[in-house]
Design an enzyme around this catalytic site. Structure first.
Site, PDB file in Angstrom:
ATOM      1  N   GLU A 423      17.218  66.953  15.433  1.00 28.44           N
ATOM      2  CA  GLU A 423      16.062  66.155  15.054  1.00 28.44           C
ATOM      3  C   GLU A 423      16.516  64.731  14.721  1.00 28.44           C
ATOM      4  OE1 GLU A 423      14.640  67.267  11.212  1.00 28.44           O
ATOM      5  OE2 GLU A 423      13.281  65.556  11.093  1.00 28.44           O
ATOM      6  N   ASP A 496      16.322  68.729   9.510  1.00 25.66           N
ATOM      7  CA  ASP A 496      16.519  68.532   8.074  1.00 25.66           C
ATOM      8  C   ASP A 496      16.058  69.742   7.281  1.00 25.66           C
ATOM      9  OD1 ASP A 496      17.557  66.043   8.418  1.00 25.66           O
ATOM     10  OD2 ASP A 496      15.658  64.984   8.068  1.00 25.66           O
ATOM     11  N   ASP A 498      14.075  70.069   4.916  1.00 28.32           N
ATOM     12  CA  ASP A 498      12.885  69.761   4.110  1.00 28.32           C
ATOM     13  C   ASP A 498      11.631  70.204   4.864  1.00 28.32           C
ATOM     14  OD1 ASP A 498      12.626  67.976   6.155  1.00 28.32           O
ATOM     15  OD2 ASP A 498      12.957  66.183   4.942  1.00 28.32           O
TER      16      ASP A 498
END
Ligand code: 0RA
Length: 629
Positions: A423, A496, A498
């Site tokens: 990403e 990530d 998150d």
């Protein structure tokens, strides 16, 4: 004296071999010694109870997960026979529990319908249990026997009187065998829901003594309810599914079909309630009949002038369940989930042809909706083919036909290679510096990739990021998928740690699930697991992967300095290598499709248009931040 068909005696249980091999090579018998294999232990027992239900002798099954890690399965079937086996000279139930493949199900006259793909039966569960207690209610008595790791610890004893019949198996999975002995309520819930849809009238109760959860599974609507359940988060084309049930000799064929406005094809085949993930003759018979019936109808009504509709055209947006029951199923394929009986293709084909043609004649409105949709799909497919050719031509301009953004690895040995799908461009840069050049390739992806659940195939395939992924992976998609052209052994999604990263990971998984499910099935797709925090104590760094772990670590280490990684891009290449990419030290998670029905529902829910359903799903699953399909 000749034996009547339904008369049963212990001698009908054939004896094959002992259990020594099972503890030596458990994976050969239950697939794995991980979570999947552990749950198969319960399925083995429950499948036997379901066999009793299929034969018409059992209506209630109770499964309890106990606080001490044991599982109790109670049924109200006939009870495993207890008479002395003529050659083994021990009770039949003891033969069933201590000899591999011992079981009436291998002898057709014992069963009207024989089930259990896993088929190896209760003896395997016995071999892989630290302790197992069997209780049989039969002939007015309660019989009981105790085992440990496959060996009898007591004789079969009569411990009481009863009017009832049935079998109770209590077992403690052996921690020496299994890497985990924690059962997952959700996995069992999904499986049992499926089982009751496929066996109308059967009641299964699941109780978890640890959490206090209890659920009753029962379906009076059977397959009709089942397709509706699968299509719950989708916009359907016709409110009542097409349904029929036919008997042909010993074979029972039951089919339910409902189209939705989406683009996916969802055909689920079951044989004696076993999910035939690899398809087989029942599914191909269904597909042939569907294509022919729709072509015939469209032609007859003058809607199709020239050419014909392809199988892919008639299956776009289709949800179908084909459940067949037959006495002697032959399973083939890598995971033994493909039906091989050749006679079944013709039987299903002719039953489905007749039933569909009748249905179309009697329900012209639904027939029209389906034909219109299918003709649109055919037009879109033509356009998609053009788009695909365009992608291919575009890619031909970059080096060797591979995307310009791909940093390839040098090794030509496919087994050792990995493709990291990363990403963001900056994380992609760090990954490029961090990687092992020989075995690891990097493909950076710009931000959020397209949601393939909502876009039509033309748009999906012409999106640059998706086209890059497809070319880098090498296999092609859809009709052209070819596993032999896979360019890497592991495909690792790296995003990530998150909420945004989680979303991107889900988008990529949706892409793989919808376009290349074969790669997930064959275990090629992984998710990287980057750390959340770095803890520094003195000169030493520790990486921590969850908040729970952070608490444990700080409790243990005392005063430390904690840094939270906001994203992969914040790690320097050395840190990224140590925590996320070095095959010796990284954490990585293999993506499984535990259950294709559930995975399809989850993706439709997370990625589709039904917002209330999505909210409810996320609330229900709030604790499990990770998507676990
Ligand atoms: C062999 C033969 C018969 C039933 C069973 C096994 C049986 C096995 C299990 C395992 C769990 N529950 C079960 N219930 C039954 C047929 C017995 C007869 O004909 O009476």
């Amino acid at each position: 004296m000749t034996q009547k068909k339904s008369d049963y005696s212990g001698g009908d249980i054939q004896v094959l071999e002992g259990l020594e091999g099972v503890r030596k090579r458990p994976s050969m018998y239950i697939g794995s010694t991980g979570k999947e294999g552990l749950h198969h232990m319960i399925y083995e027992i429950v499948d036997n109870s379901v066999d009793e239900a299929l034969a018409g002798y059992c209506t209630d099954i109770n499964v309890t997960l106990n606080k001490d890690g044991s599982v109790i399965v109670v049924d109200d079937g006939r009870g495993i026979p207890v008479d002395i086996h003529p050659t083994q000279k021990i009770p039949a139930v003891q033969v069933a529990l201590t000899k591999l493949h011992a079981g009436g199900k291998f002898d057709k006259k014992s069963y009207q319908i024989s089930g259990g793909l896993h088929g190896v039966g209760v003896s395997v569960v016995n071999a892989l249990s630290k302790k197992l207690v069997i209780e049989v209610r039969r002939d007015g008595k309660v019989h009981r026997q105790e085992y440990s790791r496959g060996l009898a610890k007591t004789k079969l004893e009569v411990v009481g009187k009863t009017e009832d019949t049935g079998t109770t198996v209590t077992f403690w999975p052996d921690p020496e065998i299994f890497s985990t002995v924690d059962f997952d309520y959700k996995i069992l819930e999904t499986r049992f829901r499926e089982v009751v849809f496929l066996n109308t009238g059967l009641k299964i109760i699941l109780i978890d003594e640890k959490s206090g959860k209890k659920q009753e599974f029962f379906s009076s609507g059977g397959l009709i309810e089942f397709v509706k359940w699968i299509n719950k988060s989708k916009e359907v084309l016709h409110s009542s599914p097409v349904y029929f049930k036919k008997e042909s000799g010993d074979t029972i064929i039951e089919v339910a079909v409902q189209y939705n406005q989406g683009y996916q094809e969802n055909i689920f085949g079951f044989v004696n309630t076993i999910n035939t993930v690899e398809g087989g003759t029942h599914v191909s018979g269904f597909k042939t009949a569907l294509t022919r019936a729709i072509n015939d109808y469209a032609r007859k009504k003058g809607l199709l002038k020239d050419g014909s509709l392809s199988g892919d055209d008639v299956r776009e947006g289709l949800t179908a369940i084909i459940s067949i029951k037959l006495p002697d199923p032959q399973f083939e394929g890598q995971t033994k989930t493909k039906l091989g009986n050749s006679e079944i293709k013709g039987i299903v084909d002719s039953a489905v042809s007749t039933a569909l043609s009748e249905f179309f004649e009697e329900n012209p409105n639904v027939a029209k909706k389906i034909t219109t949709k299918v003709l649109e799909s055919a037009r879109a497919r033509l356009a998609a083919r053009k788009a695909r050719d365009l992608v291919r031509r575009k890619n031909a301009f970059s080096l060797g036909g591979l995307p310009g953004k791909l940093t390839d690895c040098s090794s030509k040995k496919k087994e050792s290679t990995e493709l990291y799908l990363v990403e963001g461009m900056s994380a992609g840069g760090s990954a490029k510096d961090a990687r092992d050049k020989e075995t690891q390739a990097i493909l950076p992806l710009k931000g959020k990739i397209l949601n393939v659940e909502k876009a039509n195939p033309v748009k999906s395939l012409s999106s640059e990021e998706i086209a890059n992924m497809i070319t880098a992976v090498g296999t092609g998609v859809g009709e052209q998928f070819d596993m032999n052209r896979l360019r890497y052994n592991k495909l690792v999604i790296m995003a990530d740690a998150d909420v945004d990263g989680e979303h991107i990971k889900t988008l990529m998984l949706t892409f793989f699930f919808r376009f290349m499910p074969q790669l997930i099935e064959a275990g090629h797709v992984y998710a990287a697991w980057p750390p959340l925090y770095k803890i520094r104590k003195g000169q030493k760094d520790y990486y921590v992967y969850s908040d729970e772990e952070l608490k444990k670590a700080t409790d243990k280490l005392g005063p430390v300095s904690v840094t939270r990684f906001k994203g992969l891009g914040e790690m320097n290449p050395q840190q990224l290598w140590d925590t996320t990419m070095n095959p010796k030290t990284r954490k990585i998670k293999k993506i499984f499709i535990e259950d294709a029905v559930e995975a399809d529902r989850v993706f439709s829910m997370l990625m589709g248009d039904d917002v209330p359903a999505r909210k409810a799903f996320i609330q229900e699953n709030a604790q499990e931040a990770q998507l676990d399909v």
